[in-house]
Every structure is written in C-alpha cells, then in structure tokens.
Scaffold this motif. Sequence first.
Motif, short mmCIF file in Angstrom:
data_model
loop_
_atom_site.label_atom_id
_atom_site.label_comp_id
_atom_site.label_asym_id
_atom_site.label_seq_id
_atom_site.Cartn_x
_atom_site.Cartn_y
_atom_site.Cartn_z
N ALA A 1 -39.20 -19.90 -22.31
CA ALA A 1 -39.04 -20.76 -21.82
C ALA A 1 -38.02 -21.40 -20.50
O ALA A 1 -37.04 -21.34 -20.42
N SER A 2 -38.71 -21.78 -19.82
CA SER A 2 -37.89 -22.83 -19.12
C SER A 2 -38.78 -24.29 -18.36
O SER A 2 -39.59 -24.57 -18.92
N GLU B 1 -37.21 -31.42 -20.06
CA GLU B 1 -36.38 -31.09 -20.44
C GLU B 1 -34.73 -32.24 -20.20
O GLU B 1 -33.98 -32.74 -20.53
N ALA C 1 -40.43 -29.75 -24.43
CA ALA C 1 -39.39 -28.68 -26.22
C ALA C 1 -39.77 -29.07 -27.05
O ALA C 1 -39.82 -28.11 -28.47
N SER D 1 -34.44 -18.50 -23.87
CA SER D 1 -34.65 -20.14 -22.89
C SER D 1 -34.01 -20.09 -21.57
O SER D 1 -32.42 -20.08 -21.39
N ASP E 1 -32.47 -21.51 -18.34
CA ASP E 1 -32.50 -22.81 -17.68
C ASP E 1 -31.35 -22.06 -16.81
O ASP E 1 -30.43 -21.56 -17.42
N TYR F 1 -26.32 -24.83 -27.23
CA TYR F 1 -26.80 -22.83 -26.96
C TYR F 1 -27.45 -22.58 -27.55
O TYR F 1 -26.44 -22.09 -28.74
N THR G 1 -30.44 -27.89 -23.17
CA THR G 1 -31.75 -27.50 -22.50
C THR G 1 -32.94 -27.13 -23.76
O THR G 1 -31.84 -27.77 -24.91
N GLY H 1 -34.02 -24.25 -25.85
CA GLY H 1 -34.04 -23.31 -26.57
C GLY H 1 -33.53 -23.97 -28.13
O GLY H 1 -34.94 -23.92 -28.71
N SER I 1 -37.08 -26.24 -28.62
CA SER I 1 -38.01 -26.04 -29.26
C SER I 1 -37.44 -24.93 -30.88
O SER I 1 -38.81 -25.04 -31.31
N THR J 1 -33.56 -16.37 -30.45
CA THR J 1 -33.70 -16.87 -29.22
C THR J 1 -31.92 -16.90 -28.60
O THR J 1 -30.96 -17.27 -29.30
N ASP K 1 -30.15 -18.19 -24.53
CA ASP K 1 -30.10 -19.31 -23.53
C ASP K 1 -29.63 -18.57 -22.45
O ASP K 1 -28.01 -18.24 -22.30
#
Length: 425
Positions: free
Chosen positions: A79-80, A262, A272, A306, A308, A343, A378, A380, A383, A391, A393
Amino acid sequence: MMYHEISNQLIDFIKKSPSAFHAVRTMADILTAEGFIELKENKKWDVRQGGRYYVTRNDSSLIAFTVPKRNMKGMRIIASHSDSPSFKIKENPEMESDKHYIKLNVEKYGGMLCAPWFDRPLSVAGRLIIKDKETGGYRCVLADVDRDLVLIPNLAIHMNREVNDGYKYNAQKDMLPLYGDITAKGSFMKQVAASAGISEEEILGHDLFLYNRQEASIWGASHEFISCGRLDDLQCAFASLQGFLAGAKEDYMAVHCVLDNEEVGSGTKQGAASTFLYDTLTRVHDCLGCTREEYLIHLADSFMISADNAHAVHPNHTDKTDPSNRPYINEGIVIKFNANQKYCTDGVSAAMFRDICKTADVPVQTFINRSDMLGGSTLGNISNTKVALNTVDIGLPQLAMHSPYETAGVKDTAYLIKAAGEFFC
Ligand code: ZN
C-alpha cells in the motif's frame, strides 16, 4: 545503465501524474495495457481464479489484484499513497488585486514546506465533474492545463528585511498565486475547462490543485540523485506497481493498493481509514465462493507492506537523525520503527521484510525518530484498523519531504521494485 532507465520511467510516470486523479489514471492505463480488467464498485463482479483486475474509488484511489490459479494461501499487499501536499483551488477562485492583477484563492492541502513553492512556474491539474448527456449521471474528466500558468511571487528583500531570520507564512496572504493581469478576469475556469476539452458551463464541481512545473532531474557527481515533485509517494507507488507486474503471483492474492488522502490523515471514503481495502478483499472472497472463515484464515496468513517515503540523513542537519538508525540515499529500502506504533513495524514484520529483501539481494536500512522528536505518521497503522494483518512500514530514503521538488536516489527505486517482485511470489 539500469538505474537510469528505471529513473527515467519513474520520471515519466510522475510527469503523467500531476494530481492524485492523474496518478490513478496513469496506473489504470498501465494495468489495462497489461490486460487487467477494470471492475466497477457499482456493478456486479465476475472474479475468477487466475484473473487480473483493478478497481478505483473516487477516481483517486486504486486497488489492483491478481487471483492465484488455485489454492490461495493468503494475500500479499503493498500500500502506498497517491496524494501529495499542494494548494487546492477554492470555489470562486479569482481575486482582483489593486485593480491590476488577477490572483487565485487557494487553501493548503496537507503539510507542505511553503518556501519552495515561491518564484517557480506552477500549473493546475485535477478533475472536473460534469453531467453525462447520455446517461444523465455525473462524470469525472481530468484537467491539466499543462503549461506555466501561475506563480507565487516572493516579496522583495527590501520590503521584508528580516525574512532570512525566519518567516511565518500566512496561507491566506502569502501563498496566493498570481494568474494574470487585469485582462485575465473571468478566464481561469474557461482555461481549465478547455484543457479538459469541455466548456466552462459544463462544470458542476471541481477538485483542482497546483503543481510544480519544474522538470525532473537526475544529477550529482555520478548522476546518483533524482529530484522531482511528488516523489512522496509516487516513487513507492511506481516501484510497487513495477514489482507487482513482474512478480510471479502464484500462491498469494497479490494486491497493489494506492490510496488517496494520506497527507490529510486518511479519514475519507477512499483513504486508508475507509472500507475500500476491506470491501475489495472481502468482495473478492465472496465472488470466489469463500466463506467468512476462509477470508479470516487467509488474512491471518497475509502480509502487508506499507510503503511511504522515509527521511534520509540530511547533509547539513546530520544531528536531526537518530544516533544509531541513519538511512542514506542509495543505500537501500528503509524499515521504519516507532515504539508508539505510528509505524506498524514490529519484530515479526521486520523479520519477514528483512527476509524478503535478503532473498531479493536488496539492502535495507532502519529509521527511527530521535527520542526527543515527534515524527510523521503514515497509512499502515490506519489501514490496520480495518484490515488487520502483519504489516511493515517501509519507504525509500529522501530529502526535503513535502517540498514541491524532492530529492531521492536512483538506486533505491530499483531496490524496491526488486523486493516487491520477490514479495509477490
Ligand atoms: Zn508519504
């Protein structure tokens, strides 16, 4: 050289993507050319094993995915985000100044560095909403004036002698771009409409943003740096897409996910914090005839990256970075950690990601904020409140984050493409 070929592709990708809407269109075009089928949220889905699809929401978020031919083991997601800090054009944007100028009324979108927006040619891009004559429904048309159109002029030093001692920018006073002399009055929306091939009268709504016109550059002693607008986060979106297209995608449902908003906290219907990812994953499972429990079993065996961008050590401000976690440009993908889970990396997800990079033969670095400094956040962890799974980051190291002209490294894009290709196995 491979790095410069990839950098030129990245530059081309970003040039086609002056707004989040354009970024989604650019990716949709690439996916369509690769044979992916577009699904609409308001139509029935025909999703099958071995199929390749994408779906968009609000024209500004996109999820592309592939379904394994048999026996899905779980999902692998990168995901970005599609948006970048900018200035949004307000309703009724034209303002007369001193009866001799026309300037535009704008408001901040996200947390940008203000200073670098001054004294450089800017243009306007985004979407226009019109009524479709055939269906009677609403339709989005993309607009990009695509020429040097406006500029935010600095105040001369003679009129602000203390400016170099630090200046507090007032968004309503300092940041309004000059559009034309007085003869330009009444023409702004006409020009925007014309750029989209429609007439001003057709516009029922708009989401338009300023963007920097300065061409991207590959520079430095050995051409090792790349400077360009919107590297955060189109560098990750681009690399994720390239890895997604290259990966074998045999055992896992591969998901390339690029979400809007974001930069303003992700709390929108397409961000997200929305149900977009959850709705898409569960709907695919429904279409495949999976039970709710099978979805949850798959989710427990899934992993999300994630992606970013991250802060590299700044050459003039080396003290701003943590003493023992110091990412540098062109030295690899950055894993981001934060004890308070801004994160979402933890020991488990860091281990999984390091292992992927080791297999892909890609270097990794680590980023943690200095303990006496607040960091960014961010998508992550946001979401994860909707779709909860292991997940990590990560990001690519860059300088001048949230400037309209950011700087990163030519090698790091290639590293993420390679790691993503390995991830989507
Ligand atoms: Zn970002």
